[in-house]
Design an enzyme around this catalytic site. Structure first.
Site, short mmCIF file in Angstrom:
data_model
loop_
_atom_site.label_atom_id
_atom_site.label_comp_id
_atom_site.label_asym_id
_atom_site.label_seq_id
_atom_site.Cartn_x
_atom_site.Cartn_y
_atom_site.Cartn_z
N ASP A 1 -0.36 14.38 6.39
CA ASP A 1 -0.63 14.26 7.83
C ASP A 1 0.68 13.98 8.54
OD1 ASP A 1 -0.26 11.21 8.11
OD2 ASP A 1 -1.81 11.30 6.59
N ARG B 1 1.15 -4.61 1.68
CA ARG B 1 0.64 -5.97 1.55
C ARG B 1 0.56 -6.34 0.08
NH1 ARG B 1 -5.01 -5.80 4.31
NH2 ARG B 1 -4.91 -3.60 3.71
N HIS C 1 2.12 -8.24 6.60
CA HIS C 1 1.87 -6.79 6.57
C HIS C 1 3.18 -6.07 6.85
CE1 HIS C 1 0.62 -2.88 8.19
NE2 HIS C 1 -0.53 -3.04 7.55
N ASP D 1 2.27 3.21 -0.56
CA ASP D 1 1.93 4.12 0.54
C ASP D 1 3.26 4.61 1.12
OD1 ASP D 1 1.39 5.19 3.10
OD2 ASP D 1 -0.37 3.92 3.37
N HIS E 1 2.24 10.18 8.05
CA HIS E 1 2.94 9.91 6.80
C HIS E 1 4.15 10.82 6.62
CE1 HIS E 1 -0.84 7.76 5.90
NE2 HIS E 1 -0.04 6.99 5.19
N LYS F 1 -1.76 -4.48 -2.98
CA LYS F 1 -2.20 -3.19 -2.46
C LYS F 1 -1.40 -2.07 -3.13
CE LYS F 1 -5.22 -4.68 0.56
NZ LYS F 1 -6.65 -4.33 0.49
N ASP G 1 0.31 10.03 1.90
CA ASP G 1 0.32 8.62 1.53
C ASP G 1 0.68 8.47 0.04
OD1 ASP G 1 -0.67 6.22 0.41
OD2 ASP G 1 -2.48 6.20 1.60
N CYS H 1 4.25 5.63 3.95
CA CYS H 1 4.70 5.20 5.28
C CYS H 1 5.54 3.93 5.21
CB CYS H 1 3.52 5.03 6.24
SG CYS H 1 2.47 3.61 5.92
N TYR H 2 5.29 3.10 4.19
CA TYR H 2 6.07 1.88 4.05
C TYR H 2 7.47 2.14 3.53
CZ TYR H 2 1.62 -0.29 5.00
OH TYR H 2 0.43 -0.65 5.60
#
Length: 256
Positions: free
Chosen positions: A197, A143, A89, A149, A200, A146, A190, A151-152
């Site tokens: 938010d 991951r 992850h 996103d 993120h 998936k 995201d 945040c990654y």
């Protein structure tokens, strides 16, 4: 008058802080709990080591067994999970690699011998990282199989400078600026169709800093006017220098 950062730092009771971190330490596994009788995983381990590093209380007792714990997190696909046996992850992988770099910096500064067996397989880990960036979107997934996103952008993106390599910063910048900004209300999200938010927004901006200052950015692109953040701790370098000046007076602190 508002207190200075140095006055605020002087309020930290380093002795009690150290005692508390030791209470949370699992001397057998090498990991830390998030609180007394709380969860025990690589997030808590990273946070404990960051706090100890920032306040100059990191020692051999706190570092003991951490490398073995990180070694136990390796997944079949080259990534790192939160606990032994977990799926790889992005967020946990970041915590594991950053915790490893903190321990290695302590060993180097203390002149301690390091284990001949690496805690992670960097070629396999790097391969897993590269597969997290999708060519069409330009962003990272956390991951396998998936969606991307924002945040990654930081959790995965910051791993690259910690292993002394680069990712496609231009593509990541394009994804965050073109698809994650909420134009009418502000903030970052995201992915398209989601609402912005604080979480993120924080990590998308942190990822932008990594992409701008550490990424591979060939050809014409949008330049991002954003401060440089440290990939191991995610504080802007000016603020981090304030911390080092207070807790490490007269010393040069190296993390990478």
């Amino acid at each position: 008058a508002n207190p200075s950062s140095q006055e605020i730092y002087s309020l930290v009771n380093r002795t009690k802080l150290y005692e508390w971190l030791l209470e949370l330490k699992n001397p057998v596994a090498g990991s830390f709990q998030v609180s007394r009788d709380g969860e025990e995983d690589v997030r808590a381990t990273y946070c404990a080591l960051v706090v100890a590093k920032l306040t100059n209380i990191l020692d051999a007792r706190l570092c003991h067994g951490v490398k073995d714990f990180i070694r136990s997190l390796r997944s079949f696909d080259g990534g790192l999970g939160g606990e032994p046996g977990n799926e790889a992850h992005g967020g946990y992988a970041y915590c594991a690699l950053a915790a490893l770099r903190i321990v290695e910096s302590f060993e180097k500064a203390s002149g301690l011998s390091t284990s001949s067996q690496p805690a992670i397989s960097e070629p396999e880990f790097l391969n897993w990282l590269y597969f997290r960036q999708y060519s069409m979107e330009g962003g990272f997934s956390g991951r396998s199989n998936k969606l991307v996103d924002s945040c990654y952008s930081f959790w995965i993106g910051a791993c690259f400078p910690m292993i002394n390599t680069v990712m496609n910063g231009s593509a990541l910048i394009r994804y965050v600026l073109n698809y994650c900004q909420q134009e009418n209300t502000g903030g970052l999200r995201d992915k398209p169709s989601r609402y912005p938010d604080y979480y993120h927004t924080c990590y998308a901006l942190s990822g932008l800093s990594i992409a701008e200052h550490y990424g591979h950015n060939p050809g014409p692109r949008r330049k991002v006017d954003i401060r440089q953040t440290h990939p191991v701790i995610n504080l802007c370098l000016e603020r981090l220098d304030d911390v080092w000046d207070h807790f490490y007076p007269g010393e040069k602190v190296l993390l990478l």
